[in-house]
Design an enzyme around this catalytic site. Structure first.
Site, short mmCIF file in Angstrom:
data_model
loop_
_atom_site.label_atom_id
_atom_site.label_comp_id
_atom_site.label_asym_id
_atom_site.label_seq_id
_atom_site.Cartn_x
_atom_site.Cartn_y
_atom_site.Cartn_z
N GLU A 198 -12.48 7.56 3.76
CA GLU A 198 -12.74 7.21 5.16
C GLU A 198 -11.40 7.23 5.87
OE1 GLU A 198 -13.29 3.50 7.27
OE2 GLU A 198 -15.41 3.99 7.44
N GLY A 244 -7.83 5.17 4.96
CA GLY A 244 -6.53 5.26 5.60
C GLY A 244 -6.43 6.47 6.51
N GLU A 276 -4.33 10.07 16.59
CA GLU A 276 -4.68 8.65 16.45
C GLU A 276 -3.42 7.82 16.68
OE1 GLU A 276 -7.35 6.02 13.39
OE2 GLU A 276 -5.83 7.33 12.52
N GLY A 308 -5.12 11.30 3.51
CA GLY A 308 -6.36 11.76 2.89
C GLY A 308 -6.28 13.20 2.44
N LYS A 341 -4.87 -0.38 -5.69
CA LYS A 341 -3.57 -0.53 -5.06
C LYS A 341 -3.77 -1.21 -3.72
CE LYS A 341 -0.18 0.96 -2.13
NZ LYS A 341 -0.23 1.07 -0.64
N CYS A 353 -9.54 2.13 12.54
CA CYS A 353 -9.96 3.53 12.54
C CYS A 353 -11.10 3.79 13.52
CB CYS A 353 -10.37 3.96 11.14
SG CYS A 353 -11.66 2.96 10.39
#
Length: 478
Positions: free
Chosen positions: A245, A223, A379, A228, A169, A279
């Site tokens: 990750e 992502g 974040e 996650g 995807k 990230c």
């Protein structure tokens, strides 16, 4: 129009969506916008190819296909760089960096496809044991929009090398780049139909189905930590292995004896690379008190001098964010911090008339004291850095470890021993010394704590897509 590629065919689908330039807000083209039907078809094609072709068993074929993909991407490198700069907003140097990371990954895993080995031993007289590594089966790969070329290949290359087939995807924000990349990869003459399937999706219908589908044997996701966690929950019913990750909040720890001439440009890049949509963004500056004032002044001057502009303009130092909705999100977040944070560089939406239509946000740096606040703990995913001051090595480590994240860190010091001493105590999957943002195909990367599970790059990435089978055989005496 960019299309989806499933079972060796290009498919338009029922829906089309526009890709918009983050620099101007104007349409760049359209792409086939997939969803549940495309996800199911991609899995079905990958399942059929895994079960009915020699892909899982023919190492030479897999190595050849990966070499062909690398050659094709190298031949059309400039097209992909331009597409990333225009559609994703990266400045040309960043787009070049991304594409030039992707090509050698394909070559590296082409070699590993041939070199992967099991083990054998005579465990007792005339009794032999063998361990064989075999592909798990269908790999679902879910790719983020911030670096769609390298982050797709970082999962796809080891999956294919291991002998898995792929249902991928791709993100709607980079629909045209996705189509270009798949056109390049699927041009490999030796690639069997159904081995690599990909659809682009602007919504959230197909990706959850990939995760829950019992025909999927392993999941690779890059992502946010929030998503996650949801993927782990959704994968639990089928006990599907996941490699994640996730988010990061990279501390850049600068000691009194650091070389500030070398550090300041890298710290600036840590905040501004990919407009902070990264990230591993170096979003937390931890400065030892002896150099804190000088570093604050020099870093502020460097950030104010950053030229914000279109990604394909060679004079730009930082491109736009992915879209205006994210600019508004970051702007609201920064505004909400002003009751506890002190702006060093205010940043924000530029007032320049020539930037008014784009998704621009000038880099910001805010001083904070203490770690119990959203600016340190969350974040931001934008060009926003924090500035924190510490006194001792122990305090630096405590600050660096004060969040749920553990993806990466950076330590700056001229001392021979201190960087290694500190790095061993920081809870992060990657720690750089007097550097930041460097990766290597041969060495694994991934997160501690809530920054992920599993590893990408290196031999470990291959094993994320493999099962180990134990065979035991007694031999009858003649």
């Amino acid at each position: 129009m960019a299309r989806n590629h499933i079972d060796g065919r290009w498919l338009d689908g029922d829906r089309r969506a526009e890709s918009l330039s983050p620099a101007t807000g104007k349409p760049l083209g359209t792409y086939a916008d997939g969803g549940a039907r495309e996800a199911s078809a991609a899995v079905a094609a990958a399942r059929k190819a895994f079960d009915s072709t020699e892909w899982a068993h023919d190492r030479q074929l897999r190595a050849r296909v990966l070499r062909e993909m690398a050659d094709a991407l190298e031949a059309r490198r400039d097209e992909v760089i331009t597409s990333l700069a225009v559609e994703n907003g990266k400045i040309l140097g960043e787009a070049t960096f991304e594409v030039d990371l992707a090509i050698p990954k394909l070559r590296y895993y082409s070699g590993l496809a041939l070199s992967d080995l099991g083990a054998a031993a005579e465990v007792s007289p005339d009794v032999y044991s063998f361990s064989l590594r075999q592909p798990m089966g269908v790999a679902a790969v879910i790719v983020p929009w911030n670096s769609p070329v390298v982050l797709s290949i970082r999962s796809v290359a080891p999956a294919l090398a291991a002998g898995c087939t792929v249902a991928m995807k791709m993100p709607g924000q980079t629909g045209l780049t996705n189509g270009l990349l798949l056109d390049i990869l699927t041009s490999a003459p030796s690639l069997p139909a159904g081995v690599l399937n990909s659809f682009t999706e602007s919504g959230n219908e197909g990706a959850p189905l990939l995760v829950r589908d019992p025909r999927v044997d392993v999941i690779s996701y890059t992502g946010s930590t929030t998503v996650g966690r949801q993927i782990m929950r959704d994968a639990a019913d089928n006990l599907t292995p996941v490699s994640l990750e996730l988010g990061g909040k990279t501390p850049m720890v600068v000691f009194d004896d650091a070389d500030l001439d070398a550090a300041v440009p890298v710290l600036t890049a840590g905040i501004t690379t990919f407009a902070g949509q990264f990230c591993m963004a170096g979003s937390r500056i931890l400065a030892q008190r002896g150099i804190a004032d000088e570093l604050r002044e020099r870093l502020a001057a460097s950030l104010r001098a950053v030229r914000v502009g279109p990604g394909d303009d060679p004079s730009s130092d930082m491109g736009p964010m992915i879209d205006k909705a994210n600019v508004e999100r970051v702007s609201r977040f920064v505004e909400s911090t002003l009751d506890y944070a002190t702006p060093i560089v205010r940043g924000g939406v530029p007032t320049d008339a020539d930037l008014a239509d784009g998704a621009y946000f000038r880099p910001a740096l805010l001083a904070v004291s203490g770690t119990d606040n959203p600016l340190v703990q969350q974040e931001v995913f934008g060009p926003v850095g924090t500035f924190e001051v510490f006194d001792t090595e122990d305090e630096a480590v405590k600050l660096a470890n004060a969040t749920e994240f553990g993806l990466a860190a950076s330590v700056w010091s001229r001392d021979v021993d201190r960087p290694l001493r500190v790095a061993r105590r920081i809870d992060a999957g990657t720690v750089w010394t007097n550097a930041w943002g460097m990766v290597n195909d041969q060495f694994e990367e991934g997160g501690f704590k809530h920054s992920g599970t599993g590893r990408l790059n290196g031999l470990r990435a291959l094993t994320e897509f493999q099962e180990i089978k134990h065979l035991m055989q007694p031999v009858r005496k003649g």
